[in-house]
Design a protein around this motif. Sequence first.
Motif, PDB file in Angstrom:
ATOM      1  N   HIS A   4      31.499  60.418  71.558  1.00 53.56           N
ATOM      2  CA  HIS A   4      30.759  60.056  72.773  1.00 53.56           C
ATOM      3  C   HIS A   4      30.656  58.551  72.968  1.00 53.56           C
ATOM      4  N   ALA A   5      30.706  57.789  71.872  1.00 53.79           N
ATOM      5  CA  ALA A   5      30.526  56.334  71.955  1.00 53.79           C
ATOM      6  C   ALA A   5      31.515  55.633  71.027  1.00 53.79           C
ATOM      7  N   PRO A   6      32.814  55.689  71.397  1.00 54.64           N
ATOM      8  CA  PRO A   6      33.844  55.114  70.521  1.00 54.64           C
ATOM      9  C   PRO A   6      33.724  53.605  70.331  1.00 54.64           C
ATOM     10  N   LYS A   7      33.273  52.895  71.394  1.00 61.53           N
ATOM     11  CA  LYS A   7      33.151  51.430  71.277  1.00 61.53           C
ATOM     12  C   LYS A   7      32.047  51.078  70.288  1.00 61.53           C
ATOM     13  N   LEU A   8      30.972  51.882  70.339  1.00 58.22           N
ATOM     14  CA  LEU A   8      29.852  51.631  69.433  1.00 58.22           C
ATOM     15  C   LEU A   8      30.287  51.910  67.994  1.00 58.22           C
ATOM     16  N   SER A   9      31.082  52.981  67.813  1.00 56.39           N
ATOM     17  CA  SER A   9      31.600  53.304  66.474  1.00 56.39           C
ATOM     18  C   SER A   9      32.427  52.152  65.927  1.00 56.39           C
ATOM     19  N   ALA A  10      33.252  51.588  66.801  1.00 55.47           N
ATOM     20  CA  ALA A  10      34.088  50.452  66.381  1.00 55.47           C
ATOM     21  C   ALA A  10      33.214  49.263  66.006  1.00 55.47           C
ATOM     22  N   TRP A  11      32.145  49.058  66.771  1.00 49.78           N
ATOM     23  CA  TRP A  11      31.204  47.967  66.480  1.00 49.78           C
ATOM     24  C   TRP A  11      30.546  48.179  65.121  1.00 49.78           C
ATOM     25  N   ILE A  12      30.178  49.446  64.813  1.00 48.46           N
ATOM     26  CA  ILE A  12      29.551  49.754  63.522  1.00 48.46           C
ATOM     27  C   ILE A  12      30.502  49.349  62.387  1.00 48.46           C
ATOM     28  N   ASN A  13      31.763  49.764  62.513  1.00 43.80           N
ATOM     29  CA  ASN A  13      32.750  49.434  61.466  1.00 43.80           C
ATOM     30  C   ASN A  13      32.919  47.931  61.317  1.00 43.80           C
ATOM     31  N   ARG A  14      32.923  47.239  62.464  1.00 45.11           N
ATOM     32  CA  ARG A  14      33.064  45.782  62.460  1.00 45.11           C
ATOM     33  C   ARG A  14      31.904  45.132  61.704  1.00 45.11           C
ATOM     34  N   CYS A  15      30.695  45.598  61.968  1.00 39.51           N
ATOM     35  CA  CYS A  15      29.516  45.027  61.292  1.00 39.51           C
ATOM     36  C   CYS A  15      29.543  45.313  59.796  1.00 39.51           C
ATOM     37  N   MET A  16      29.982  46.519  59.437  1.00 43.04           N
ATOM     38  CA  MET A  16      29.993  46.905  58.019  1.00 43.04           C
ATOM     39  C   MET A  16      30.968  46.068  57.206  1.00 43.04           C
ATOM     40  N   GLN A  17      31.862  45.333  57.884  1.00 40.02           N
ATOM     41  CA  GLN A  17      32.782  44.431  57.184  1.00 40.02           C
ATOM     42  C   GLN A  17      32.059  43.197  56.659  1.00 40.02           C
ATOM     43  N   ARG A  18      30.908  42.908  57.240  1.00 41.21           N
ATOM     44  CA  ARG A  18      30.160  41.723  56.815  1.00 41.21           C
ATOM     45  C   ARG A  18      29.483  41.992  55.469  1.00 41.21           C
ATOM     46  N   LYS A  19      29.571  40.999  54.567  1.00 42.92           N
ATOM     47  CA  LYS A  19      28.976  41.146  53.218  1.00 42.92           C
ATOM     48  C   LYS A  19      27.487  41.417  53.323  1.00 42.92           C
ATOM     49  N   THR A  20      26.810  40.665  54.198  1.00 45.78           N
ATOM     50  CA  THR A  20      25.351  40.769  54.298  1.00 45.78           C
ATOM     51  C   THR A  20      24.941  42.171  54.715  1.00 45.78           C
ATOM     52  N   VAL A  21      25.715  42.776  55.610  1.00 43.55           N
ATOM     53  CA  VAL A  21      25.400  44.117  56.111  1.00 43.55           C
ATOM     54  C   VAL A  21      25.723  45.166  55.039  1.00 43.55           C
ATOM     55  N   ALA A  22      26.938  45.067  54.471  1.00 44.58           N
ATOM     56  CA  ALA A  22      27.364  46.037  53.450  1.00 44.58           C
ATOM     57  C   ALA A  22      26.397  46.049  52.266  1.00 44.58           C
ATOM     58  N   LYS A  23      25.807  44.894  51.969  1.00 46.06           N
ATOM     59  CA  LYS A  23      24.887  44.785  50.824  1.00 46.06           C
ATOM     60  C   LYS A  23      23.594  45.553  51.096  1.00 46.06           C
ATOM     61  N   VAL A  24      23.174  45.556  52.361  1.00 46.15           N
ATOM     62  CA  VAL A  24      21.846  46.083  52.700  1.00 46.15           C
ATOM     63  C   VAL A  24      21.867  47.561  53.126  1.00 46.15           C
ATOM     64  N   ILE A  25      22.896  47.938  53.895  1.00 39.41           N
ATOM     65  CA  ILE A  25      22.912  49.294  54.474  1.00 39.41           C
ATOM     66  C   ILE A  25      23.127  50.339  53.384  1.00 39.41           C
ATOM     67  N   PRO A  26      22.243  51.349  53.286  1.00 40.18           N
ATOM     68  CA  PRO A  26      22.404  52.362  52.244  1.00 40.18           C
ATOM     69  C   PRO A  26      23.524  53.352  52.574  1.00 40.18           C
ATOM     70  N   ASP A  27      23.948  54.100  51.584  1.00 36.72           N
ATOM     71  CA  ASP A  27      24.955  55.146  51.740  1.00 36.72           C
ATOM     72  C   ASP A  27      24.409  56.237  52.674  1.00 36.72           C
ATOM     73  N   PRO A  28      25.103  56.518  53.782  1.00 37.44           N
ATOM     74  CA  PRO A  28      24.608  57.535  54.720  1.00 37.44           C
ATOM     75  C   PRO A  28      24.356  58.901  54.065  1.00 37.44           C
ATOM     76  N   GLU A  29      25.094  59.232  53.000  1.00 35.93           N
ATOM     77  CA  GLU A  29      24.867  60.487  52.279  1.00 35.93           C
ATOM     78  C   GLU A  29      23.473  60.506  51.664  1.00 35.93           C
ATOM     79  N   LYS A  30      23.073  59.378  51.103  1.00 30.00           N
ATOM     80  CA  LYS A  30      21.738  59.276  50.486  1.00 30.00           C
ATOM     81  C   LYS A  30      20.667  59.380  51.574  1.00 30.00           C
ATOM     82  N   VAL A  31      20.950  58.802  52.744  1.00 29.41           N
ATOM     83  CA  VAL A  31      19.990  58.886  53.857  1.00 29.41           C
ATOM     84  C   VAL A  31      19.859  60.344  54.292  1.00 29.41           C
ATOM     85  N   TYR A  32      20.976  61.038  54.363  1.00 26.59           N
ATOM     86  CA  TYR A  32      20.973  62.458  54.757  1.00 26.59           C
ATOM     87  C   TYR A  32      20.131  63.288  53.786  1.00 26.59           C
TER      88      TYR A  32
END
Lengths: 221, 220
Positions: B179-207
Motif C-alpha cells: 500500500h505504501a511502497p515509497k514509505l517502505s523504501a524510506w524505511i530501508n533507507r533509514c535503516m542503513q544509518r548506523k544511528t538508526v540500526a543501533k536503536v531500532i529493535p528487531d521487529p520479531e522481538k516487538v511482535y
Amino acid sequence: MADEVVLLDYWASMFGMRARVALAEKGVKYEYREEDLRNKIKSQLLLQMNPVHKKIPVLIHNGKPVSESLIIVQYIDEVWRDKAPLLPSEPYQKAHSRFWADFIDKKLYDACSKIWSTKGEEREAAKKDFIEILKQLEGQLGDKPYFEGEKFGFLDIALITFYCWFHAFETCGNFSIEAECPKLIAWAKRCMQRESVSRSLADEKKVYELVLGVQKMLGVE
Amino acid sequence: MSTEDVVLLDCWVSPFCMRVKIALEEKGIQYEERAEDLFGGKSELLLTSNPIYTKVPVLLHKGKPVCESSIIVGYVDETWASPPLLPSSPYARAQAKFQADYIDKKLYDAGSSIWRTKGEAQEVAVKDFIEVLKQLEKFLGDKDFFGGDSFGFVDIITIGITSWFSAYEKFGNFKVEDHAPKLSAWINRCMQRKTVAKVIPDPEKVYEFVINLKKMMGFE
C-alpha cells in the motif's frame, strides 16, 4: 516587497485568537478572513491551504500556509524576530514552555467542551477535571507576573485565549473560576491589559450566546 | 562531558524513546539509558521527573527533566547544535513540526487499533492505518527523507514506530509495502544509518512483546 499575511480564522476560536495575539504583539499587518464554521461551510481556500486537517487557524504568508495554532505562533516568532520575542531563548526554558502549551492542548479543550456539551454527572466530572487542570497551570505560574517570568510570552498566549470562554463555562456550569483559581484570574486580567490581547479575544457575552445556540442544537441545556 | 550529565528514562520497545535515542546518537552525545520496567512498577525517579504523565521517555540533562518525545528531540537539537536536525528556514521548520504533529496525533493510535481489535473493527482499523501511511507518503513525495536530502527531525519522529509495523502486518493480515511502497523504501533507507540500526529493535522481538501485551491486557 511587502509581506502578504492572511489569517483564516473563526471569531470564537481560542486557537485562532492565539495567532491574532502573536501577530498583534509583533505589529504585523494582516488580512483577517472569517470562515463560516457555524454553518459548517469551509471555503475553497481553507480546504486548499489545510487539506490534511481542514481546520482553522491557517496563516498564509506570501501564499504559503502554516497550520496548527502553536506552530503558527512559533513561526510568527521566528519570522518577525526583531520585535517582542515570544519564546524563551534558552533551550530548557523553551522546552518547559512547549511542554505546558502541549499540556493545554492535550487536556484543557476537551475538559471545557464537556462542561457545556453535557449535563448532570458528566458535567460535574468535567468541571472537576477543568478546575484540576487550571490548578496545575496556576501552580506553574506561581507568583510570577507571567508564565515565563517578567515578560508576556508563548505560554501566556497559549492559555489566555481560553479566558473569553470562562464566562460561558461558569454560567453553564454554575461555578466561579476565580473562587477556585484566584491567581490565574489575576494573571488573566493582567494579560487583558495588553492591547494585543484585549483586541484579539472575542467578547465573552457573544461567546456565551454562541454556546447557548450550540447547546440548543445539541439538545443540552 | 560524562554520561551522568545525560540520562534517559527509557523502554526498549517504545517508539517514543527510540526518537530520543536516535537524536542523541545523531549528535554523538553519550548518555546513560535507564530502563523502566513499565509492568513491574515505575521508578521513583520517573514519578518525580514526569509527575504529569508518568511516562517515558524522560531526558534528564544535568538532573533537569525534559518530557514528551517531540519536545525532547527539539531540546536535543537546540542544546547540541551539530548536525542540525531541523531545517533553518522558519517555513521549512513549521512544515516539519506540522508533519511531526500529524504523526503524533495519528500514527501510533491507528497502529494500536489494529492489534486491539478483531473482525470487522480490525478491518476498519487496517483501512484507517493505511490512510495514514498514504498521507505520510504525500509528505515524503519523491524525496529521500522527509526534510529533503538529509535525514532529520521528521525522519527521527517517524522511524521508531516502523519497528511495530511487522506486528501490525501479522495481526491485520496486510503488507505495508503493498500500500505504501515509497514509505517502505524510506524505511530501508533509514535503516542503513548506523544511528538508526543501533536503536531500532528487531521487529520479531516487538511482535513477541505485543503478543504478551495483548494477553496481559485481555485482548485475545
